[in-house]
Design an enzyme around this catalytic site. Structure first.
Site, short mmCIF file in Angstrom:
data_model
loop_
_atom_site.label_atom_id
_atom_site.label_comp_id
_atom_site.label_asym_id
_atom_site.label_seq_id
_atom_site.Cartn_x
_atom_site.Cartn_y
_atom_site.Cartn_z
N THR A 1 55.92 5.44 -21.17
CA THR A 1 55.08 4.74 -22.14
C THR A 1 53.66 5.26 -22.01
O THR A 1 53.23 5.65 -20.93
CB THR A 1 55.12 3.22 -21.93
OG1 THR A 1 54.36 2.59 -22.97
CG2 THR A 1 54.57 2.81 -20.57
N GLY A 2 52.95 5.29 -23.11
CA GLY A 2 51.56 5.73 -23.06
C GLY A 2 51.12 6.36 -24.37
O GLY A 2 51.71 6.12 -25.42
N THR A 3 50.09 7.17 -24.29
CA THR A 3 49.56 7.86 -25.45
C THR A 3 50.49 9.02 -25.79
O THR A 3 50.48 10.06 -25.13
CB THR A 3 48.13 8.36 -25.18
OG1 THR A 3 47.35 7.27 -24.72
CG2 THR A 3 47.50 8.92 -26.45
N GLY A 4 51.31 8.81 -26.81
CA GLY A 4 52.43 9.68 -27.10
C GLY A 4 52.13 11.14 -27.30
O GLY A 4 52.92 11.99 -26.90
N GLY B 1 56.72 6.46 -32.25
CA GLY B 1 55.91 7.08 -31.22
C GLY B 1 56.70 8.16 -30.51
O GLY B 1 57.68 8.69 -31.02
N ASP B 2 56.25 8.46 -29.30
CA ASP B 2 56.91 9.50 -28.51
C ASP B 2 58.20 9.02 -27.86
O ASP B 2 59.04 9.82 -27.49
CB ASP B 2 55.97 9.99 -27.42
CG ASP B 2 55.65 8.89 -26.42
OD1 ASP B 2 55.18 7.84 -26.86
OD2 ASP B 2 55.90 9.07 -25.22
N THR C 1 55.98 -0.95 -25.24
CA THR C 1 57.23 -0.24 -25.04
C THR C 1 58.08 -1.00 -24.03
O THR C 1 57.55 -1.57 -23.09
CB THR C 1 56.95 1.17 -24.50
OG1 THR C 1 56.20 1.89 -25.47
CG2 THR C 1 58.22 1.93 -24.17
#
Length: 154
Positions: A69-72, A48-49, A18
């Site tokens: 940013t990360g695990t959406g 994604g998220d 991201t």
């Protein structure tokens, strides 16, 4: 631009991760932008998220601008970016305290991982992440450029 020229611009380094930005202008307005990428190594071009306002990015002149940013799935469940702004606006937390509350406490408790960068209309800047590293940089007038990847860096 012809197809061959466009294909020549694509390279492996630009297909993962991201890219986020937060900004504060001279009038005190904040803005946030976040590309769709996600955690390192995720499929390029996926959704994604990041494009979900409130989860992956949010900006309000009443509080702050956040790019995440990360695990959406976890960012969506917690509406991470908006939650940080709400803690600043409604609970009066400092930007760093709000970012840490959401990332270090709430996101971690759910089992999610990732991080945020943020800026407030008064010039506060913050980042928080619960992973071993997060590519990040910070630049402000009169301050040196700060660049880091891992937790033990500034």
């Amino acid at each position: 631009m012809v197809a061959d020229e466009a294909a020549a611009l694509a390279h492996d380094e630009g297909k993962y991760g991201t890219v986020g930005v937060v900004a504060l202008d001279q009038a005190g307005h904040v803005a946030a932008g976040t590309s769709t990428g996600g955690t390192t190594g995720k499929r390029w071009g996926r959704v994604g998220d990041s494009p979900i306002i409130g989860a992956g990015n949010y900006a309000s002149d009443a509080s702050c601008a956040v790019s995440a940013t990360g695990t959406g799935e976890y960012f969506i469940r917690l509406t991470v970016a908006r939650e940080i702004c709400a803690l600043v606006e409604h609970k009066g937390l400092s930007l760093q305290a709000a970012a840490d509350e959401v990332i270090q406490t709430k996101l971690t408790a759910l089992g999610g991982d990732g991080g945020v960068i943020a800026v407030a209309p008064d010039g506060q800047m913050a980042w928080s992440y619960n992973t071993s590293g997060m590519y990040r940089a910070r630049l402000a007038a009169g301050e040196p450029l700060t660049v880091g990847i891992y937790k033990d860096e500034p």
